[in-house]
Every structure is written in structure tokens, then in C-alpha cells.
Motif scaffolding. Sequence first.
Motif, PDB file in Angstrom:
ATOM      1  N   MET A   1      -6.359  14.889   1.103  1.00 64.12           N
ATOM      2  CA  MET A   1      -6.927  13.720   0.455  1.00 64.12           C
ATOM      3  C   MET A   1      -6.717  13.815  -1.057  1.00 64.12           C
ATOM      4  N   ASN A   2      -6.469  12.683  -1.652  1.00 63.07           N
ATOM      5  CA  ASN A   2      -6.321  12.584  -3.093  1.00 63.07           C
ATOM      6  C   ASN A   2      -7.573  11.893  -3.632  1.00 63.07           C
ATOM      7  N   HIS A   3      -8.476  12.635  -4.263  1.00 60.77           N
ATOM      8  CA  HIS A   3      -9.761  12.085  -4.684  1.00 60.77           C
ATOM      9  C   HIS A   3      -9.750  11.550  -6.101  1.00 60.77           C
ATOM     10  N   THR A   4      -8.581  11.451  -6.710  1.00 62.34           N
ATOM     11  CA  THR A   4      -8.545  10.913  -8.067  1.00 62.34           C
ATOM     12  C   THR A   4      -8.677   9.401  -8.064  1.00 62.34           C
ATOM     13  N   GLU A   5      -8.340   8.733  -6.970  1.00 60.62           N
ATOM     14  CA  GLU A   5      -8.408   7.273  -6.919  1.00 60.62           C
ATOM     15  C   GLU A   5      -8.881   6.840  -5.547  1.00 60.62           C
ATOM     16  N   GLY A   6     -10.149   7.031  -5.234  1.00 60.48           N
ATOM     17  CA  GLY A   6     -10.719   6.479  -4.019  1.00 60.48           C
ATOM     18  C   GLY A   6     -10.573   7.317  -2.767  1.00 60.48           C
ATOM     19  N   GLY A   7      -9.949   8.463  -2.808  1.00 63.55           N
ATOM     20  CA  GLY A   7      -9.833   9.311  -1.623  1.00 63.55           C
ATOM     21  C   GLY A   7      -8.761   8.853  -0.652  1.00 63.55           C
ATOM     22  N   TRP A   8      -7.583   8.566  -1.124  1.00 63.17           N
ATOM     23  CA  TRP A   8      -6.486   8.123  -0.271  1.00 63.17           C
ATOM     24  C   TRP A   8      -5.845   9.314   0.428  1.00 63.17           C
ATOM     25  N   PRO A   9      -5.310   9.123   1.650  1.00 64.04           N
ATOM     26  CA  PRO A   9      -4.549  10.201   2.300  1.00 64.04           C
ATOM     27  C   PRO A   9      -3.298  10.530   1.478  1.00 64.04           C
ATOM     28  N   LYS A  10      -2.739  11.706   1.716  1.00 62.95           N
ATOM     29  CA  LYS A  10      -1.578  12.146   0.932  1.00 62.95           C
ATOM     30  C   LYS A  10      -0.371  11.228   1.102  1.00 62.95           C
ATOM     31  N   ASP A  11      -0.215  10.635   2.290  1.00 59.67           N
ATOM     32  CA  ASP A  11       0.960   9.798   2.522  1.00 59.67           C
ATOM     33  C   ASP A  11       0.812   8.386   1.938  1.00 59.67           C
ATOM     34  N   VAL A  12      -0.315   8.048   1.345  1.00 66.10           N
ATOM     35  CA  VAL A  12      -0.523   6.736   0.715  1.00 66.10           C
ATOM     36  C   VAL A  12      -0.597   6.935  -0.795  1.00 66.10           C
ATOM     37  N   ASN A  13       0.303   6.259  -1.494  1.00 66.62           N
ATOM     38  CA  ASN A  13       0.319   6.313  -2.952  1.00 66.62           C
ATOM     39  C   ASN A  13      -0.619   5.221  -3.473  1.00 66.62           C
ATOM     40  N   PRO A  14      -1.710   5.576  -4.172  1.00 67.43           N
ATOM     41  CA  PRO A  14      -2.653   4.560  -4.629  1.00 67.43           C
ATOM     42  C   PRO A  14      -2.072   3.595  -5.659  1.00 67.43           C
ATOM     43  N   ASN A  15      -0.941   3.946  -6.253  1.00 65.14           N
ATOM     44  CA  ASN A  15      -0.300   3.063  -7.226  1.00 65.14           C
ATOM     45  C   ASN A  15       0.586   2.018  -6.559  1.00 65.14           C
ATOM     46  N   GLU A  16       0.910   2.194  -5.286  1.00 64.48           N
ATOM     47  CA  GLU A  16       1.727   1.238  -4.535  1.00 64.48           C
ATOM     48  C   GLU A  16       0.822   0.246  -3.820  1.00 64.48           C
ATOM     49  N   VAL A  17       0.821  -0.997  -4.259  1.00 69.28           N
ATOM     50  CA  VAL A  17      -0.088  -2.016  -3.731  1.00 69.28           C
ATOM     51  C   VAL A  17       0.151  -2.247  -2.239  1.00 69.28           C
ATOM     52  N   GLU A  18       1.417  -2.308  -1.820  1.00 68.72           N
ATOM     53  CA  GLU A  18       1.725  -2.571  -0.407  1.00 68.72           C
ATOM     54  C   GLU A  18       1.199  -1.457   0.499  1.00 68.72           C
ATOM     55  N   GLN A  19       1.342  -0.207   0.085  1.00 67.82           N
ATOM     56  CA  GLN A  19       0.846   0.915   0.887  1.00 67.82           C
ATOM     57  C   GLN A  19      -0.669   0.872   1.024  1.00 67.82           C
ATOM     58  N   THR A  20      -1.357   0.570  -0.071  1.00 70.59           N
ATOM     59  CA  THR A  20      -2.815   0.523  -0.011  1.00 70.59           C
ATOM     60  C   THR A  20      -3.302  -0.638   0.849  1.00 70.59           C
ATOM     61  N   ILE A  21      -2.636  -1.787   0.764  1.00 69.00           N
ATOM     62  CA  ILE A  21      -3.020  -2.941   1.591  1.00 69.00           C
ATOM     63  C   ILE A  21      -2.805  -2.622   3.065  1.00 69.00           C
ATOM     64  N   ARG A  22      -1.681  -2.009   3.399  1.00 72.84           N
ATOM     65  CA  ARG A  22      -1.381  -1.640   4.785  1.00 72.84           C
ATOM     66  C   ARG A  22      -2.421  -0.656   5.327  1.00 72.84           C
ATOM     67  N   PHE A  23      -2.767   0.349   4.504  1.00 80.24           N
ATOM     68  CA  PHE A  23      -3.749   1.340   4.932  1.00 80.24           C
ATOM     69  C   PHE A  23      -5.127   0.714   5.109  1.00 80.24           C
ATOM     70  N   ARG A  24      -5.521  -0.150   4.182  1.00 78.35           N
ATOM     71  CA  ARG A  24      -6.832  -0.813   4.298  1.00 78.35           C
ATOM     72  C   ARG A  24      -6.914  -1.667   5.564  1.00 78.35           C
ATOM     73  N   LYS A  25      -5.862  -2.421   5.861  1.00 83.07           N
ATOM     74  CA  LYS A  25      -5.852  -3.253   7.074  1.00 83.07           C
ATOM     75  C   LYS A  25      -5.998  -2.384   8.317  1.00 83.07           C
ATOM     76  N   LYS A  26      -5.300  -1.245   8.325  1.00 85.04           N
ATOM     77  CA  LYS A  26      -5.376  -0.332   9.467  1.00 85.04           C
ATOM     78  C   LYS A  26      -6.793   0.215   9.640  1.00 85.04           C
ATOM     79  N   VAL A  27      -7.416   0.614   8.542  1.00 82.99           N
ATOM     80  CA  VAL A  27      -8.761   1.187   8.605  1.00 82.99           C
ATOM     81  C   VAL A  27      -9.792   0.118   8.964  1.00 82.99           C
TER      82      VAL A  27
END
Length: 105
Positions: A1-27
Motif C-alpha cells: 500500500m502507498n499511504h502518501t495519497e489515500g492508501g492506494w495499492p502498489k499497482d495503482v498510480n494515484p497521479n493517473e486519473v484513469e487508474q484511480t477511477i477504474r480502481f474506485r469503480k471496482k471497489v
Amino acid sequence: MNHTEGGWPKDVNPNEVEQTIRFRKKVEKDEYYMSIVQKLGDTMEHCIKQNNAVDIYEEYFEGINTVVSNEPPEAKTINVFRDPNGDVYKRSASSLSWHPDGALK
């Protein structure tokens, strides 16, 4: 987990909007997530209702003359009321009635 920006998994880059949107929809489709959010919402509603029970800006004792004393304030405990189900349920007081001149109904 990357706890510098919301606790994202390692395979999700918090700076990439598309990756974060995809992960949020999945969760957000997960049943467990929905039940946890509902429980957190109920807990928050309870806390908000407790905080709204007393208006700290309301003047409760209008027209009462204030007596100023040079003595330091003091208080003493007369009785402690314990919840008989305190070991089973964790509950907080929902209301408190207090008057300096004694008990009033």
C-alpha cells in the motif's frame, strides 16, 4: 500500500486519473464496501446527532444575574451512575439535566 495519497495499492498510480477511477469503480461495486460505508454512515449520524444536542451558542439562562467570586471554582462528585449493561453494550449518555439549585422536573 502507498499511504502518501489515500492508501492506494502498489499497482495503482494515484497521479493517473484513469487508474484511480477504474480502481474506485471496482471497489464501489463490492458488497463488503457498501455494507461498511453504510455502517460508517450510521455511526457518523449518531455522532452528529450527539453533537447537535447542545447549542453552545444558545443563552440558556437569560436574565440571571451573575455573581462574581474571588474564590476558585470547585466541584465534588456526589454519585457515579454506571450502565448495568456496560460490559455488554458500549453506550454514551444521550441527555443530561443539571441545575445549580437542585433537582427540577
